[in-house]
Design a protein around this motif. Structure first.
Motif, PDB file in Angstrom:
ATOM      1  N   TYR A 183       0.843  -1.195   0.000  1.00  0.00           N
ATOM      2  CA  TYR A 183       0.000   0.000   0.000  1.00  0.00           C
ATOM      3  C   TYR A 183       0.878   1.245   0.000  1.00  0.00           C
ATOM      4  O   TYR A 183       1.863   1.295   0.729  1.00  0.00           O
ATOM      5  N   PRO A 184       0.560   2.247  -0.818  1.00  0.00           N
ATOM      6  CA  PRO A 184      -0.667   2.450  -1.602  1.00  0.00           C
ATOM      7  C   PRO A 184      -0.613   1.917  -3.032  1.00  0.00           C
ATOM      8  O   PRO A 184      -1.530   2.166  -3.812  1.00  0.00           O
ATOM      9  N   GLU A 185       0.450   1.205  -3.396  1.00  0.00           N
ATOM     10  CA  GLU A 185       0.583   0.762  -4.793  1.00  0.00           C
ATOM     11  C   GLU A 185      -0.638  -0.011  -5.283  1.00  0.00           C
ATOM     12  O   GLU A 185      -1.017   0.100  -6.460  1.00  0.00           O
ATOM     13  N   ILE A 186      -1.282  -0.779  -4.387  1.00  0.00           N
ATOM     14  CA  ILE A 186      -2.414  -1.601  -4.831  1.00  0.00           C
ATOM     15  C   ILE A 186      -3.605  -0.761  -5.276  1.00  0.00           C
ATOM     16  O   ILE A 186      -4.488  -1.268  -5.978  1.00  0.00           O
ATOM     17  N   LEU A 187      -3.653   0.508  -4.881  1.00  0.00           N
ATOM     18  CA  LEU A 187      -4.763   1.360  -5.322  1.00  0.00           C
ATOM     19  C   LEU A 187      -4.777   1.526  -6.835  1.00  0.00           C
ATOM     20  O   LEU A 187      -5.803   1.908  -7.420  1.00  0.00           O
ATOM     21  N   GLU A 188      -3.629   1.251  -7.478  1.00  0.00           N
ATOM     22  CA  GLU A 188      -3.571   1.331  -8.938  1.00  0.00           C
ATOM     23  C   GLU A 188      -4.126   0.078  -9.605  1.00  0.00           C
ATOM     24  O   GLU A 188      -4.320   0.060 -10.829  1.00  0.00           O
ATOM     25  N   PHE A 189      -4.359  -0.970  -8.838  1.00  0.00           N
ATOM     26  CA  PHE A 189      -4.865  -2.215  -9.423  1.00  0.00           C
ATOM     27  C   PHE A 189      -6.271  -1.995 -10.002  1.00  0.00           C
ATOM     28  O   PHE A 189      -7.089  -1.286  -9.408  1.00  0.00           O
ATOM     29  N   PRO A 190      -6.587  -2.624 -11.135  1.00  0.00           N
ATOM     30  CA  PRO A 190      -7.886  -2.437 -11.781  1.00  0.00           C
ATOM     31  C   PRO A 190      -8.975  -3.326 -11.157  1.00  0.00           C
ATOM     32  O   PRO A 190      -9.545  -4.203 -11.814  1.00  0.00           O
ATOM     33  N   LYS A 207      -5.062   4.450   5.802  1.00  0.00           N
ATOM     34  CA  LYS A 207      -5.657   5.776   6.012  1.00  0.00           C
ATOM     35  C   LYS A 207      -4.927   6.888   5.263  1.00  0.00           C
ATOM     36  O   LYS A 207      -5.493   7.948   5.001  1.00  0.00           O
ATOM     37  N   ASP A 208      -3.668   6.671   4.945  1.00  0.00           N
ATOM     38  CA  ASP A 208      -2.874   7.703   4.303  1.00  0.00           C
ATOM     39  C   ASP A 208      -1.913   7.058   3.311  1.00  0.00           C
ATOM     40  O   ASP A 208      -1.039   6.296   3.728  1.00  0.00           O
ATOM     41  N   PRO A 209      -2.099   7.305   1.992  1.00  0.00           N
ATOM     42  CA  PRO A 209      -3.113   8.176   1.413  1.00  0.00           C
ATOM     43  C   PRO A 209      -4.520   7.563   1.461  1.00  0.00           C
ATOM     44  O   PRO A 209      -4.688   6.409   1.848  1.00  0.00           O
ATOM     45  N   GLU A 210      -5.482   8.367   1.045  1.00  0.00           N
ATOM     46  CA  GLU A 210      -6.891   7.974   1.110  1.00  0.00           C
ATOM     47  C   GLU A 210      -7.150   6.668   0.360  1.00  0.00           C
ATOM     48  O   GLU A 210      -6.638   6.453  -0.742  1.00  0.00           O
ATOM     49  N   PHE A 211      -7.956   5.791   0.953  1.00  0.00           N
ATOM     50  CA  PHE A 211      -8.336   4.519   0.335  1.00  0.00           C
ATOM     51  C   PHE A 211      -9.438   4.800  -0.681  1.00  0.00           C
ATOM     52  O   PHE A 211     -10.554   5.173  -0.320  1.00  0.00           O
ATOM     53  N   GLY A 222      -9.339   9.474   7.760  1.00  0.00           N
ATOM     54  CA  GLY A 222      -8.133  10.141   7.289  1.00  0.00           C
ATOM     55  C   GLY A 222      -6.903   9.630   7.965  1.00  0.00           C
ATOM     56  O   GLY A 222      -6.908   8.570   8.590  1.00  0.00           O
ATOM     57  N   ALA A 223      -5.828  10.368   7.809  1.00  0.00           N
ATOM     58  CA  ALA A 223      -4.535   9.929   8.327  1.00  0.00           C
ATOM     59  C   ALA A 223      -4.564   9.801   9.832  1.00  0.00           C
ATOM     60  O   ALA A 223      -5.237  10.581  10.511  1.00  0.00           O
ATOM     61  N   PRO A 224      -3.866   8.797  10.385  1.00  0.00           N
ATOM     62  CA  PRO A 224      -3.801   8.662  11.832  1.00  0.00           C
ATOM     63  C   PRO A 224      -3.090   9.837  12.466  1.00  0.00           C
ATOM     64  O   PRO A 224      -2.237  10.480  11.843  1.00  0.00           O
ATOM     65  N   ALA A 225      -3.474  10.138  13.697  1.00  0.00           N
ATOM     66  CA  ALA A 225      -2.813  11.228  14.414  1.00  0.00           C
ATOM     67  C   ALA A 225      -1.353  10.861  14.648  1.00  0.00           C
ATOM     68  O   ALA A 225      -1.030   9.707  14.907  1.00  0.00           O
ATOM     69  N   PRO A 226      -0.443  11.837  14.555  1.00  0.00           N
ATOM     70  CA  PRO A 226       0.968  11.517  14.789  1.00  0.00           C
ATOM     71  C   PRO A 226       1.197  11.082  16.232  1.00  0.00           C
ATOM     72  O   PRO A 226       0.526  11.572  17.138  1.00  0.00           O
TER      73      PRO A 226
END
Length: 356
Positions: free
Chosen positions: A236-243, A263-267, A349-353
């Motif tokens: 992740y996040p590379e899998i977001l490019e999967f079709p 959570k970061d980047p957005e799903f 969204g992104a987790p709190a630091p």
């Protein structure tokens, strides 16, 4: 790909919100089916091919009905006709052969196949199975298929220069099978790739495999990718490019420790969240599953959330598997009602630091 979840929404769905409920695939087989297989394999017993086919048909009807009684929106036959996720398909693909079981862990053995020549598509693998299940149910049917990366990775490669080219050829065969399934009426296909998150840096190979798999498949056909166990931060996040439309992820077993990864980047895809643990032979309470579902809402809005067990549940006692499904459906409907009434306020969204 288009978001196509609403086609599986029942006409009588009780809430405005819709969290689609389904299972990953495998389900405990009735004990008598295992006995029937023993009789079929016994040369001294007059239990023939027709008897064995009837036994598998009866089991498929029984488990499909069990999924309906639990209230699932999309059903599977529990893979009653399948033995093991690689072996089943390897028997149906030209180019594979078997040389006996291989010890994998403890006292467990796996009939690991070898690829001895170029793989070729012969007869359909799953169309008969799909058509039978669709006729036995008035609900949508999902078809799980072991993905080409896992089919290559979990076999001995004796014919190709590398596993990458073998995976690509297998992906072309999977595409051919999905085309036949779509012709038969299937609208929900799940590609199972358990090897993905356990092998570093091969997400690009899986991505190319998926491009081949979905070539010329209509947008209304929902394509999911199931990945169980492993380090999701590797992919992740590379899998977001999967079709694909949906990622089905095992997270309950790890107590959602990897949830923040997504959570970061957005799903941006649909999330089929594991909300019951397929490795624990206890039925989670409805309240516990509701809490798990709400964790998914930290990652995606309700319209992108699907609810399922972590993984196939075939190793659980059957009554436990049923209890998990029934409670899961009840929990999903409760969360939907809370969403409709505005009782759920979850920040995504992104987790709190972390504190220094």
């Amino acid at each position: 790909m288009s978001r196509n979840k609403d086609q599986f929404r029942p006409e009588t769905h009780p809430n405005d919100s819709f969290l689609l409920t389904t299972v990953v695939g495998s389900y405990p087989k009735p004990k008598w089916l295992n006995r029937a297989k023993e009789l079929y394999q016994d040369p001294d017993h007059e239990f023939d091919e027709d008897d064995w086919q009837e036994a598998k048909d009866d089991a498929a009807r029984l488990i499909t009905d069990e999924h309906e009684r639990a209230g699932l929106d999309v059903v599977v036959d529990g893979e009653m006709r399948r033995n093991e996720m690689v072996e089943f398909f390897a028997h149906r693909i030209e180019g594979y052969e078997f040389n006996g079981p291989v010890k994998v862990w403890g006292h467990n053995y796996f009939d690991k196949p070898s690829v001895v020549s170029e793989v070729e598509y012969d007869e359909s693998w799953l169309v008969d199975e799909y058509e039978f299940t669709a006729a036995a149910s008035d609900r949508p049917v999902k078809v799980p298929i072991t993905g080409p990366y896992t089919l290559a990775n979990w076999s001995f490669n004796e014919a190709y220069a590398d596993d990458e080219q073998l995976a690509y050829d297998l992906a072309d065969l999977v595409n051919e099978e999905i085309e036949k399934l779509v012709e038969a009426g299937a609208r929900y296909i799940q590609i199972d790739e358990p090897a993905l998150a356990t092998t570093p840096d091969d997400h690009a190979i899986v991505g190319e495999c998926l491009e081949r798999i979905v070539a010329d498949i209509p947008d209304e056909v929902r394509i999911g990718l199931h990945v169980c166990y492993g380090d999701y931060s590797r992919i992740y996040p590379e899998i977001l490019e999967f079709p694909v439309d949906e990622f089905d992820l095992e997270l309950a077993n790890g107590d959602y420790e990897q949830l923040d990864v997504f959570k970061d980047p957005e799903f941006t895809k649909d999330l089929a969240l594991g909300v019951t643990d397929a490795h624990v032979a206890e039925v989670e309470s409805v309240e516990q599953i509701e809490d798990n579902i709400k964790k998914g809402l930290e990652v995606v809005p309700p319209e992108q959330l699907v609810v399922s067990p972590d993984c196939g549940v075939k190793l659980l006692p059957r009554e436990v598997a049923y209890g998990k499904m029934a409670n899961m459906v009840e929990a999903a409907r409760n969360v939907e009602q809370d969403l409709d009434e505005g009782n759920i306020d979850i920040e995504r969204g992104a987790p709190a630091p972390a504190d220094d």
